[in-house]
Write a protein that holds these residues in place. Sequence first.
Motif, short mmCIF file in Angstrom:
data_model
loop_
_atom_site.label_atom_id
_atom_site.label_comp_id
_atom_site.label_asym_id
_atom_site.label_seq_id
_atom_site.Cartn_x
_atom_site.Cartn_y
_atom_site.Cartn_z
N LYS A 1 2.17 6.03 2.00
CA LYS A 1 2.33 5.75 3.43
C LYS A 1 1.26 4.77 3.91
N ALA A 2 0.03 5.01 3.50
CA ALA A 2 -1.06 4.12 3.89
C ALA A 2 -0.87 2.73 3.31
N TYR A 3 -0.35 2.66 2.09
CA TYR A 3 -0.10 1.37 1.44
C TYR A 3 0.93 0.57 2.21
N TYR A 4 2.05 1.19 2.55
CA TYR A 4 3.10 0.48 3.27
C TYR A 4 2.67 0.15 4.71
N LYS A 5 1.86 0.99 5.29
CA LYS A 5 1.34 0.68 6.62
C LYS A 5 0.44 -0.55 6.56
N ALA A 6 -0.34 -0.68 5.50
CA ALA A 6 -1.19 -1.86 5.32
C ALA A 6 -0.34 -3.11 5.11
N VAL A 7 0.76 -2.99 4.38
CA VAL A 7 1.67 -4.12 4.18
C VAL A 7 2.24 -4.56 5.52
N TYR A 8 2.67 -3.60 6.33
CA TYR A 8 3.24 -3.89 7.64
C TYR A 8 2.20 -4.56 8.54
N VAL B 1 5.52 -4.95 -1.69
CA VAL B 1 6.48 -3.89 -1.36
C VAL B 1 7.16 -3.38 -2.63
N ASN B 2 7.45 -4.27 -3.56
CA ASN B 2 8.14 -3.88 -4.79
C ASN B 2 7.27 -3.09 -5.75
N HIS B 3 5.95 -3.19 -5.63
CA HIS B 3 5.04 -2.53 -6.57
C HIS B 3 3.96 -1.75 -5.82
N PRO B 4 4.31 -0.58 -5.27
CA PRO B 4 3.33 0.18 -4.49
C PRO B 4 2.30 0.87 -5.39
N ASP B 5 1.15 1.15 -4.78
CA ASP B 5 0.10 1.90 -5.48
C ASP B 5 0.28 3.39 -5.22
N GLY B 6 -0.15 4.22 -6.16
CA GLY B 6 -0.17 5.67 -6.00
C GLY B 6 1.19 6.28 -5.73
N LYS B 7 2.13 6.07 -6.62
CA LYS B 7 3.50 6.52 -6.40
C LYS B 7 3.62 8.04 -6.28
N ASP B 8 2.69 8.78 -6.82
CA ASP B 8 2.78 10.24 -6.83
C ASP B 8 2.28 10.88 -5.53
N ASN B 9 1.35 10.24 -4.87
CA ASN B 9 0.76 10.80 -3.66
C ASN B 9 1.38 10.14 -2.43
N THR B 10 2.06 10.94 -1.60
CA THR B 10 2.78 10.38 -0.46
C THR B 10 1.84 9.81 0.60
#
Length: 95
Positions: free
Chosen positions: A67-74, A54-63
């Motif tokens: 979103k897909a990254y945090y959905k995968a974390v969840y 959560v603290n180090h997300p991938d692709g910070k420029d592309n929303t």
Amino acid sequence: MASRKRLKKDIDYLSFEVISDCYNYNYLHPENKDQVMEIVKDTIVSRNNLIARVNHPDGKDNTKIVKAYYKAVYTDLFKNVDESFTKLSDLIKTK
């Protein structure tokens, strides 16, 4: 998903629910201590990995990527918690 702060709180809450249930079971059935402590250890490792993700997300420029990254974390959070509860449930059934 609302915020990273809320996601971290969800990770902590669900992880500590698993851990508290493990300690309650361990208090009632101390003969299975090694197996219960293994579940606790796996839950803590999983929690720490999820917080780091959560603290180090991938692709910070592309929303969309974020979103897909945090959905995968969840999704991984729910999968890990479900696995831990399943392991504990299997211990309870064998008792």
